[in-house]
Enzyme design. Structure first.
Site, short mmCIF file in Angstrom:
data_model
loop_
_atom_site.label_atom_id
_atom_site.label_comp_id
_atom_site.label_asym_id
_atom_site.label_seq_id
_atom_site.Cartn_x
_atom_site.Cartn_y
_atom_site.Cartn_z
N SER A 1 27.09 -14.22 -27.00
CA SER A 1 25.90 -13.96 -26.20
C SER A 1 25.09 -15.25 -26.04
O SER A 1 25.58 -16.22 -25.48
CB SER A 1 25.08 -12.82 -26.82
OG SER A 1 24.11 -12.33 -25.93
N GLU B 1 30.01 -4.14 -22.29
CA GLU B 1 28.90 -5.06 -22.54
C GLU B 1 27.53 -4.42 -22.29
O GLU B 1 26.61 -4.54 -23.09
CB GLU B 1 29.01 -6.30 -21.64
CG GLU B 1 30.21 -7.19 -21.88
CD GLU B 1 30.05 -8.13 -23.05
OE1 GLU B 1 29.05 -8.04 -23.78
OE2 GLU B 1 30.96 -8.97 -23.24
N HIS C 1 28.33 -4.60 -26.31
CA HIS C 1 28.00 -6.02 -26.48
C HIS C 1 27.93 -6.37 -27.96
O HIS C 1 27.21 -5.72 -28.73
CB HIS C 1 26.66 -6.28 -25.80
CG HIS C 1 26.21 -7.71 -25.78
ND1 HIS C 1 26.84 -8.68 -25.04
CD2 HIS C 1 25.18 -8.34 -26.41
CE1 HIS C 1 26.21 -9.83 -25.20
NE2 HIS C 1 25.21 -9.65 -26.03
#
Length: 549
Positions: A218, A336, A430
């Site tokens: 990320s 995600e 995610h």
């Protein structure tokens, strides 16, 4: 150099101390590094050293200045406890990403942690950059414990770096103070300083400074791309891993670009919103108060193109082949956006409204959009649209660009889930790959869907740890008993992680070309960002006479 810590005592004193701590003191490893000696903790075949300072404390007087390398210390420093986290807003209650406890925070937070095999010598180095939107997180989070990766033969390093307004504020007065005439990017400069520390010191822990892999997820993967684009970071690492990176349009230090105000303008706007004018007053503010007020006012920490640290937009750097010439392993997760729904706009009233909105926004590309993101399931269409625009396109772009430089590069697609995640509507969400990469199924945050303790889950984790460790060691991911992971190459090969690793070719056919066309036209137009303003909130797509596909 690693040596055991030995206490020289006699008689009753020896027996007394042995009764209090029968093994810990005698077994504690000590490393004599150029930075100074550190005493760590002996684990099962791995030595851990925590809270090692790599830069001087950026206290109020030094706030918003580039990091300064920590001065070497005398004596032996206790490195058995993590250092404080950098200042950050409190986590949202109930968030699956919220840690069990709020960490201690300080401006004196520029420290790193090292896990090394007890017998390490010339081992590959794996430097982990935590995620958290450049506003939260730390290298001490339980999921990032490096002991199990280190047991794969790596020296694992996790780092802290300045976050939020303290890490990414740009301001005209700060630029005036700078000998280079720039400001912002302080958190990125911290990461570069940490990599310099690794170059100077990691050999003492058994690591090879000539074989360093930077890795992150990320915002950590965004940081990996920033480091690949930053000339001053080149040569400090030799491979890169980007998990769920997002190559979004980047603000400039000065001047509006791609529809985004300059970083300096954003700094001035922040000062007005929190009603604190001038650097003297900003520096006088309590660090946590300033951090929270900035976050509540909408300050978004991001890197900025300043011509020094970041010379150009990331897409431009990679298009010109000016990024670090290193192999990369990059990928993204099927779900995600399932845990990031704040990135989605409100859903349309019905399928007809969705289709009409897509046709109005995408013109001659609307047919391709509706084929890839059909209206039959609006929720899934919107989740996939934003996922691909941010993470899918970025992952494939990274491996394509590094392949074009002549470096074998590797693409993955994480589509693995388990009952607790699926029941929560979070299939392959995610960051859900991180516990598998670190062997950390039992160290996830309290609200994280619980990973079952089964042989299948452990086998998948062992395979992923093996692939990641092999890539850090040799530049080619490989795992015992697992399928061959081919480089992306002309076949557009990738590895899918589902119940088990499954190799494939040509991931999500047509996805990359469609998003690349949209991004290219927006870039050519010059006044549009590209990232989450897609799907039903897309502005009208610029015409196709721009030299783009």
């Amino acid at each position: 150099m690693i040596r055991p810590l030995v206490l020289t005592l006699t008689g009753a004193a020896t027996l007394w101390l042995a009764a209090l701590a029968p093994a810990a003191a005698a077994d504690a490893p000590v490393v004599d590094a150029p930075a100074g000696a550190v005493k760590g903790e002996a684990l099962d075949g791995v030595n851990a050293f925590r809270g090692i300072p790599y830069a001087e404390p950026p206290t109020r007087q030094l706030r918003w200045r580039p990091p300064v390398a920590a001065k070497p210390w005398t004596g032996t420093r206790d490195a058995t406890r993590f250092g404080p986290a950098c200042h950050q807003p409190p986590s949202r209650p109930g968030s699956i990403y919220a840690p069990a406890e709020t960490p201690a925070m300080s401006e004196d937070c520029l420290s790193l942690n090292v896990w090394a095999p007890a017998d390490a010598e010339g081992a590959p180095v794996f430097v982990w950059i935590h995620g958290g939107a450049l506003s939260g997180g730390s290298g001490s989070e339980a999921m990032y414990d490096g002991a199990r990766l280190a047991a794969q033969g790596l020296v694992v390093v996790s780092i802290n770096y300045r976050l939020g307004v303290l890490g990414y504020l740009a301001h005209p007065q700060l630029s005036e103070e700078s000998p280079d005439g720039v400001s912002g990017n302080y958190g990125l400069l911290d990461q570069i300083e940490a990599l310099r520390w690794v170059q100077r010191n990691i050999a003492a822990f058994g690591g090879d400074a000539g074989n360093v892999t930077i890795a992150g997820e990320s915002a950590g993967a965004l940081s990996v791309m920033y480091l690949m684009a930053a000339p001053s970071a080149h040569g400090l690492f030799h491979k890169a891993i980007a998990q769920s990176a997002y190559m979004i349009s980047t603000q400039a230090l000065r001047g509006t670009v791609h529809g985004t105000p300059s970083a300096e303008e954003s700094g001035l706007a922040l000062s007005r919103r929190i009603e604190v004018r001038g650097l003297t007053r900003l520096r006088a503010m309590d660090a946590q108060t300033l951090t929270v007020q900035a976050a509540l006012s909408g300050f978004l920490p991001l890197g900025s193109v300043d011509g020094q640290v970041l010379p150009a937009q990331m897409v431009e750097v990679f298009d010109r082949g000016e990024q670090a010439p290193v192999p990369i392993l990059a990928g993204f997760n099927e779900g995600e956006i399932r845990s990031l729904r704040f990135l989605l706009p409100p859903p349309p009233a019905d399928a007809a409204t969705y289709e009409a909105t897509i046709r109005a926004g995408y013109g001659e590309l609307a047919g391709a959009m509706l084929e890839r993101y059909p209206s039959a399931n609006l929720d899934e269409a919107m989740l996939a649209t934003t996922r691909d625009a941010m993470y899918g396109w970025t992952a494939e772009r990274l491996v394509r660009k590094q392949t074009a430089l002549g470096h074998p590069s590797f693409l993955y697609y994480f589509n693995h889930s388990y009952p607790a995640a699926d029941q929560a509507g979070l299939h392959a969400f995610h960051a859900s790959e991180i516990p598998y990469v670190f062997g950390a199924a039992e160290r996830t945050p309290p609200h994280w869907p619980k990973i079952p303790d089964t042989a299948a889950e452990k086998a998948l984790s062992e395979a992923m740890m093996g692939y990641w460790a092999a890539f850090a060691r040799d530049g080619v991911p490989a795992a015992a008993g697992a399928p061959e992971w081919r480089a992306y190459g002309d076949a557009r090969a990738y590895m899918a992680f589902d119940a088990a690793p499954v190799p494939g070719e040509h991931l999500l056919p047509g996805m990359y070309e469609l998003v690349e066309t949209v991004v290219c036209r927006r870039r050519a137009k010059g006044d549009l960002p590209w990232h989450w303003n897609v799907g039903i909130v897309s502005p009208p797509l610029p015409a196709g006479d721009t030299g783009c596909p």
